[in-house]
Design an enzyme around this catalytic site. Structure first.
Site, PDB file in Angstrom:
ATOM      1  N   HIS A  28      43.263  34.283  42.611  1.00 23.77           N
ATOM      2  CA  HIS A  28      42.940  35.699  42.395  1.00 23.77           C
ATOM      3  C   HIS A  28      43.598  36.585  43.460  1.00 23.77           C
ATOM      4  O   HIS A  28      44.306  37.542  43.138  1.00 23.77           O
ATOM      5  CB  HIS A  28      41.407  35.856  42.434  1.00 23.77           C
ATOM      6  CG  HIS A  28      40.914  37.249  42.254  1.00 23.77           C
ATOM      7  ND1 HIS A  28      40.461  37.733  41.049  1.00 23.77           N
ATOM      8  CD2 HIS A  28      40.800  38.283  43.117  1.00 23.77           C
ATOM      9  CE1 HIS A  28      40.099  38.996  41.177  1.00 23.77           C
ATOM     10  NE2 HIS A  28      40.284  39.350  42.438  1.00 23.77           N
ATOM     11  N   GLU A  29      43.385  36.238  44.700  1.00 23.99           N
ATOM     12  CA  GLU A  29      43.912  37.077  45.782  1.00 23.99           C
ATOM     13  C   GLU A  29      45.440  37.017  45.816  1.00 23.99           C
ATOM     14  O   GLU A  29      46.102  38.000  46.173  1.00 23.99           O
ATOM     15  CB  GLU A  29      43.314  36.654  47.132  1.00 23.99           C
ATOM     16  CG  GLU A  29      41.793  36.760  47.239  1.00 23.99           C
ATOM     17  CD  GLU A  29      41.207  38.131  46.919  1.00 23.99           C
ATOM     18  OE1 GLU A  29      41.930  39.136  47.062  1.00 23.99           O
ATOM     19  OE2 GLU A  29      40.034  38.199  46.487  1.00 23.99           O
ATOM     20  N   HIS A  42      46.711  39.654  43.594  1.00 17.83           N
ATOM     21  CA  HIS A  42      46.746  40.956  44.289  1.00 17.83           C
ATOM     22  C   HIS A  42      47.962  41.034  45.210  1.00 17.83           C
ATOM     23  O   HIS A  42      48.674  42.039  45.257  1.00 17.83           O
ATOM     24  CB  HIS A  42      45.490  41.124  45.155  1.00 17.83           C
ATOM     25  CG  HIS A  42      44.259  41.525  44.411  1.00 17.83           C
ATOM     26  ND1 HIS A  42      44.206  42.632  43.598  1.00 17.83           N
ATOM     27  CD2 HIS A  42      43.015  40.979  44.376  1.00 17.83           C
ATOM     28  CE1 HIS A  42      42.972  42.753  43.082  1.00 17.83           C
ATOM     29  NE2 HIS A  42      42.236  41.756  43.536  1.00 17.83           N
ATOM     30  N   GLU A  45      43.365  44.898  39.792  1.00 17.44           N
ATOM     31  CA  GLU A  45      42.521  43.810  39.292  1.00 17.44           C
ATOM     32  C   GLU A  45      43.138  43.136  38.075  1.00 17.44           C
ATOM     33  O   GLU A  45      42.891  41.962  37.819  1.00 17.44           O
ATOM     34  CB  GLU A  45      41.111  44.320  38.969  1.00 17.44           C
ATOM     35  CG  GLU A  45      40.260  44.603  40.191  1.00 17.44           C
ATOM     36  CD  GLU A  45      40.036  43.385  41.076  1.00 17.44           C
ATOM     37  OE1 GLU A  45      39.932  42.268  40.545  1.00 17.44           O
ATOM     38  OE2 GLU A  45      39.985  43.539  42.311  1.00 17.44           O
TER      39      GLU A  45
END
Lengths: 501, 501
Positions: free
Chosen positions: B266-267, B270, B296
């Site tokens: 997830h990160e 980003h 997101e």
């Protein structure tokens, strides 16, 4: 509170916020930041430095300093406030004669130079660092000349930034005493070099395990993890944003046990100084150490007088052996103590023993004098460096990385800083002499109780921050100003005994 | 270059230097800083925020924005410059109606609130956080009211900061569609809960080993370690000072394999967005993502569409098994894929599966609406929180730490942020649908080659930074504006198949 002093406080607060941000940017660059960020960070550092400059160099601050320096107002200030005004005035004088744009340019250059230096050190190419070093020297010379009075020696002005009053006259005398005593002593010691075997030190000590032990050591000596953190960097160092945020780093080598341990103890000595400053001084110009010499006195006191003593290791050596049972199985406490005190000329300052250490400093001092008197160009530095290492220590660096490029200080724009390492060692010996008269130091260490040592230093030195100048502080503690004789006597006695001379 | 735009650049540079310092201070507080530093850091943050405010809120910048917004000057600007002016104007409007002192006070309060929040979360005492939360809400309400026009809904103004154009009207419609589709779907899934056994996930996976694997995963997906770093914090997050310094964190639990892995993916999503921004935009207001929703969309696309797919794990699962040979010895690829997609209501948003995740967001959205319409007081929040968790997810949090205190956003002064998580998930599904038509996504993943995925996203989204508003960007890529139907269809199809409904 004095109304002018009250008017000064918002400027001090703002200035401190910038100092915090700049110190954090610098810490981050040395410990964590990704390589590609460097040039962008340098730009931000330049901009924020300029903004910080503008907060202090303005008519309002100038006028407040002027008013607060008058006899009438001074009488209404307490001793800490007086110190703040005095220190601020010094900073104002130093900054205000530098044009704003040049200050920014220099700040950005220093941030850039760190990166250029680190790359040059990796490749060993001094020529890659030389151009930016020349610029740094030019800036430093120019800035010093801005504030010079007729007849001032430029290098004296630089020295003054790190240790007030320790001019070339004082230092020439100091180093000449050292040279006369230590060079012959080292010669005698070198002849008995085989007396001490410290081959154990180069065995395999995994960094991961060293890290844990060194963390324990810092805590043992009084490092407060609620107000400080420990990280890693290429060169160990300590920085403090204020007395509630003190940070030290270490660097571990799998094949060198001493390096990590004594860096940990050394940096903890620095950290305890910063953590010990009185809360009333937090965030003011008096909220950190008085000088680099006094700072080094604390780190070198812990590293050498405490950390290399038999008493210190009596309760700790069993724990070290537990930590490295295989690697140290055949090493006795006595062998370990001899090993960590062995004197042996080597090329690297930070790895040097107590006896050869000041000679490393002397070399840098002589070189800096030559640079700023114009006798030596940047291009000539590596050769001159190597020559002096040969003359004083009998060794020739294999390459620039272990020679002229070994220390980062010049890349940070710090010229005149090095002598404070030797001054600090001498102050440490002077304080040590006095402390032994006042408290049963050896007994405390043998009991595994270093608390009274830290308390003694905190109550006599740390808590005052920068309130008292070095010599005034020394006089308060030891009854006399700086006196290098203690240091010479300490080294002579120690090594005469160790090597049975 | 347009001369007014040129005059603007020094302000942008200075502003960016402050943003860098403030972002670093915040990063440092969450990853490393010692506890006792917090209150001092908060003060510095307040001061530097005020100084940053003063750089933008001044007559010179106001006049330059005004000139550059005219038709005549706009015609001479390129599309990036136009975006910079538009974004700056928005920022100016938002800031300039807030009194300088209040802005500082709020910035300091946010920094303080982080610490207060973290302590309250540890002890589970909402009442310790409630007073500062009230203050944060008051400030937020006041700041929004300063810029409100007659008839504006305050919460709409907050939403606009994170996702322009996504008002309560749009979001009510969005969440109502979600609720209608997902609540019955979840009910059916829950009935077949025993179909998937993921007990393997709670075995012992030492953090140290997870750390290495997750670092590998980030690099595999394209994280550039020359321009970024990975650290750890209580809550995983990503921050970027600019596209050459992008930082993500993770948090490892010894008894939860998924948590670390999917946070890492997830990160990294980003981080790739920030790293992919074009260099021409670095340091300008257009140099980061366009919105939190779009941000997101990238992290959730990587986490879910990529990271929970069978194709992604085909080449990677053998490596994961090598990393944890004992713990995963009896787990097949199919069992693992079922496990990481299992839908099961739980109290924690960040640990939620894809199906229940948007319901967590809906709860926060409804609560924020009630807070800012004045229907709900801070004191009533925990009870309301628990009631909604019971209504939508059928569970009751055991305590405030896993209930109302689980997320840090409100402590950072971020209200109106949460909906962008659901919006982002929906955008991810919309982009996913389109991407599958354009590139052989599954084949690339099976081959162990995620590069074309990153390149597609970089060329279509990342490189533009904040130049194009979300809907404009979506139209460029997918031919239509935001359309949540893709998301609903994606979830329905996925879970119908997985649970054989």
């Amino acid at each position: 509170m004095n109304k002018f002093y009250e008017q000064l406080l918002p400027y001090l607060e703002r200035s401190h916020a910038y100092q915090t941000a700049l110190a954090l940017l610098s810490w981050d660059m040395e410990t964590l930041a990704p390589p590609a960020a460097a040039e962008y960070t340098a730009k931000s550092v330049g901009i924020l430095s300029e903004e910080a400059y503008c907060i202090l160099v303005c008519d309002e601050v100038r006028d407040l300093i002027k008013k607060l320096s008058s006899k009438k107002e001074q009488d209404t200030l307490n001793v800490s406030e007086q110190a703040v005004v005095r220190l601020l005035q010094k900073e104002y004088k130093k900054l205000s004669c530098i044009p704003q744009g040049e200050y920014r340019e220099f700040s950005e250059l220093c941030a850039t130079a760190q990166t250029v230096y680190c790359r040059a050190k990796l490749t060993g190419k001094f020529e890659d660092f030389a151009p930016i070093l020349e610029k740094l020297i030019d800036f430093t010379r120019r800035f010093a000349s801005y504030r010079a009075q007729r007849g001032d020696n430029l290098y004296d002005l630089l020295l003054d930034e790190y240790e007030e009053g320790f001019t070339t006259k004082v230092l020439d005398d100091f180093f000449s005493k050292l040279r006369d005593a230590l060079v012959p002593l080292l010669k005698k010691v070198s002849e008995k070099n085989d007396l001490i075997n410290k081959s154990y030190n180069a065995r395999y000590y995994p960094a991961e395990i060293q890290r844990g032990f060194c963390r324990y050591l810092s805590g043992y000596l009084g490092f407060d993890f609620n107000r400080g953190v420990i990280a890693e960097s290429e060169h160990p160092f300590t920085t403090a944003f204020h007395n509630h945020d003190v940070r030290l780093t270490n660097h571990f080598y799998d094949n060198n046990l001493e390096s990590g341990i004594f860096s940990a103890i050394h940096e903890t000595g620095h950290a305890l100084y910063e953590m010990g400053v009185d809360d009333a001084l937090t965030g003011t110009p008096a909220g950190s150490s008085i000088s680099m010499g006094m700072h080094e006195s604390q780190s070198r006191f812990y590293e050498n007088m405490i950390g290399r003593s038999r008493e210190f290791w009596e309760p700790l050596f069993p724990k070290l052996k537990e930590t490295f049972p295989q690697e140290l199985h055949d090493v006795s406490l006595d062998a370990f103590i001899s090993g960590i005190n062995k004197a042996e000329p080597g090329p690297i300052r930070t790895e040097a023993d107590e006896l050869t250490y000041p000679l490393h400093i002397m070399i840098r001092y002589e070189l800096e004098k030559e640079i700023f008197s114009g006798k030596c160009t940047v291009k000539e530095l590596p050769e001159l460096w190597n020559k002096k290492y040969n003359d004083y220590l009998g060794i020739t660096p294999k390459n620039a990385s272990e020679g002229i490029l070994q220390d980062i200080h010049w890349a940070l724009g710090s010229f005149g800083y090095f002598p404070s390492y030797a001054v600090g060692s001498a102050i440490a010996a002077q304080i040590y002499h006095y402390m032994e008269e006042k408290i049963p130091l050896a007994d405390y260490l043998k009991e595994g109780n270093p608390v009274p040592v830290r308390e003694f230093l905190r109550d006599n030195i740390h808590k005052y921050g920068a309130v008292y100048p070095t010599n005034e502080l020394l006089k308060k503690i030891t009854g006399e100003e700086f006196n290098p004789d203690y240091y010479i006597r300490y080294l002579t006695e120690k090594y005469t005994k160790l090597y049975q001379l």
